[in-house]
Design a protein around this motif. Structure first.
Motif, PDB file in Angstrom:
ATOM      1  N   SER A 165      10.979  -6.738  -3.337  1.00  0.00           N
ATOM      2  CA  SER A 165      10.084  -5.582  -2.194  1.00  0.00           C
ATOM      3  C   SER A 165       8.740  -6.172  -2.300  1.00  0.00           C
ATOM      4  O   SER A 165       8.728  -6.586  -2.540  1.00  0.00           O
ATOM      5  N   ASN A 166       8.391  -5.519  -0.986  1.00  0.00           N
ATOM      6  CA  ASN A 166       6.707  -5.769  -0.754  1.00  0.00           C
ATOM      7  C   ASN A 166       6.472  -5.232  -1.975  1.00  0.00           C
ATOM      8  O   ASN A 166       4.877  -5.754  -1.448  1.00  0.00           O
ATOM      9  N   TYR A 167       6.779  -4.441  -2.486  1.00  0.00           N
ATOM     10  CA  TYR A 167       4.844  -3.226  -3.802  1.00  0.00           C
ATOM     11  C   TYR A 167       5.723  -5.100  -5.024  1.00  0.00           C
ATOM     12  O   TYR A 167       3.809  -5.440  -4.595  1.00  0.00           O
ATOM     13  N   ASP A 168       6.468  -5.753  -5.557  1.00  0.00           N
ATOM     14  CA  ASP A 168       5.974  -6.315  -6.342  1.00  0.00           C
ATOM     15  C   ASP A 168       5.835  -8.152  -5.477  1.00  0.00           C
ATOM     16  O   ASP A 168       4.832  -8.939  -5.840  1.00  0.00           O
ATOM     17  N   ALA A 169       5.892  -8.231  -4.177  1.00  0.00           N
ATOM     18  CA  ALA A 169       5.061  -9.460  -3.511  1.00  0.00           C
ATOM     19  C   ALA A 169       3.743  -9.516  -3.280  1.00  0.00           C
ATOM     20  O   ALA A 169       3.125 -10.700  -3.066  1.00  0.00           O
TER      21      ALA A 169
END
Length: 259
Positions: A165-169
Motif C-alpha cells: 500500500s502507499n502507506y507501507d511504501a
C-alpha cells in the motif's frame, strides 16, 4: 600517456585478497559504473560508480571494518557471508571511460533496474528523469505545480513497493531530524515527482521489528511512522500535483517543504 603493452593494461595487483587495478589500467578506464554480484546465486546486490580501485574497496572494507551504520552493514554483511564460504565477490564494470556526470546517470539507471539492492540511497536524478511509464511522464509534465500551504515532509515511495500500500511504501525507514519532525503537519508520498498520497504521522519510532513487525529488515538508526491517511480536503489539495525544480528530493528520498 605513453603507450603500454596489453600485458600492462590487463595487469592487476592483489591487495587484501582483492584483485586491484594497476595505475595504468585506472588511468585508461576513467570513471566507471560497477555491480557487485553474489557468486552463490548470481544476484546483483550493489551498484556504484567510481574511479581507480573504488569497485574493490567494499570487499577490502568488509575484511577489516566493523560498520556501525545498519544500512551500510547490509552490504558488508553480504560480502562477509560470501568470504566465509571461501568465495569472492564478482566485480562487473558495466560502463567505463565515462565523465562523472554520465557515470551518475548510468549508476542511477542501474539502481532502478535491479531490485533488492543494499544501496543506502537512490541514484542521482531519480526523481527528475528516472524510470517511468509513458503515461506517468504525461501526468508528470502536465500536472499543476504544487503550492505548499502546510509544513510537509516529502518522502519518495520505495521503488520495490509495487505490492505494498502507499502507506507501507512510504512510512519506513528514514534518516530524519527529530527536531524538524515536530513541525510537520502532513507526509506527502512522492513517486516520479508527483504526489500520490498524503498521511498524518501520529508517532515516529525507531525502524525496528519491535515497532514495525511487517518489515523484513531493521534500521535502528532510522525512523518510521505510524499514522493514518490525511483528510480528504488535504488529499484533494496535494495529490496529483508535481514538484517544481526548487523542490527536488534529496538522494535519500526526503525533503522538508516549504523551505
Amino acid at each position: 600517456m605513453s603507450d603500454v603493452s596489453a600485458d600492462a593494461i590487463l595487469r592487476l595487483t592483489v591487495i587484501r585478497g582483492c584483485r586491484m587495478f594497476s595505475d595504468d589500467v585506472s588511468e585508461q578506464i576513467g570513471y566507471y559504473v560497477y555491480r557487485l554480484v553474489d557468486p552463490r546465486n548470481g544476484e546483483t546486490f550493489y551498484v556504484g560508480k567510481g574511479q581507480g580501485n573504488r569497485v574493490f574497496q567494499h570487499a577490502v572494507g568488509a575484511r577489516v571494518e566493523k560498520e556501525e551504520n545498519s544500512a551500510i552493514s547490509l552490504k558488508l554483511d553480504r560480502i562477509r557471508e560470501i568470504h566465509k564460504e571461501g568465495l569472492s565477490v564478482n566485480h562487473f564494470i558495466h560502463r567505463h571511460k565515462l565523465d562523472e556526470a554520465t557515470a551518475l546517470h548510468v549508476e542511477a539507471a542501474l539502481i532502478d533496474a535491479y531490485p533488492n539492492l543494499t544501496n543506502i540511497v537512490r541514484g542521482h536524478y531519480s526523481d527528475d528523469c528516472g524510470v517511468a511509464s509513458s503515461q506517468e511522464l504525461l501526468l508528470r509534465y502536465q500536472a499543476p505545480l504544487i503550492d505548499f500551504q502546510h509544513k510537509v515532509l516529502l518522502l519518495a515511495v520505495n521503488k520495490t513497493s509495487s505490492m505494498m500500500s502507499n502507506y507501507d511504501a512510504v512510512r519506513y525507514a528514514w534518516r530524519l531530524s527529530a527536531e524538524r519532525l515536530k513541525a510537520i503537519e502532513y507526509i506527502l508520498a512522492i513517486k516520479n515527482n508527483l504526489v500520490i498520497d498524503a498521511f498524518i504521522a501520529e508517532k515516529w519510532l525507531p525502524a525496528t521489528k519491535a515497532y514495525f513487525s511487517g518489515f523484513e529488515k531493521e534500521y535502528p538508526d532510522r525512523k518510521g511512522f505510524i499514522g493514518r491517511q490525511a483528510p480528504e480536503e488535504i488529499r484533494t489539495l496535494y495529490i496529483g500535483k508535481r514538484l517544481g525544480p526548487d523542490y527536488s528530493l534529496s538522494q535519500a528520498g526526503t525533503r522538508y517543504a516549504p523551505d
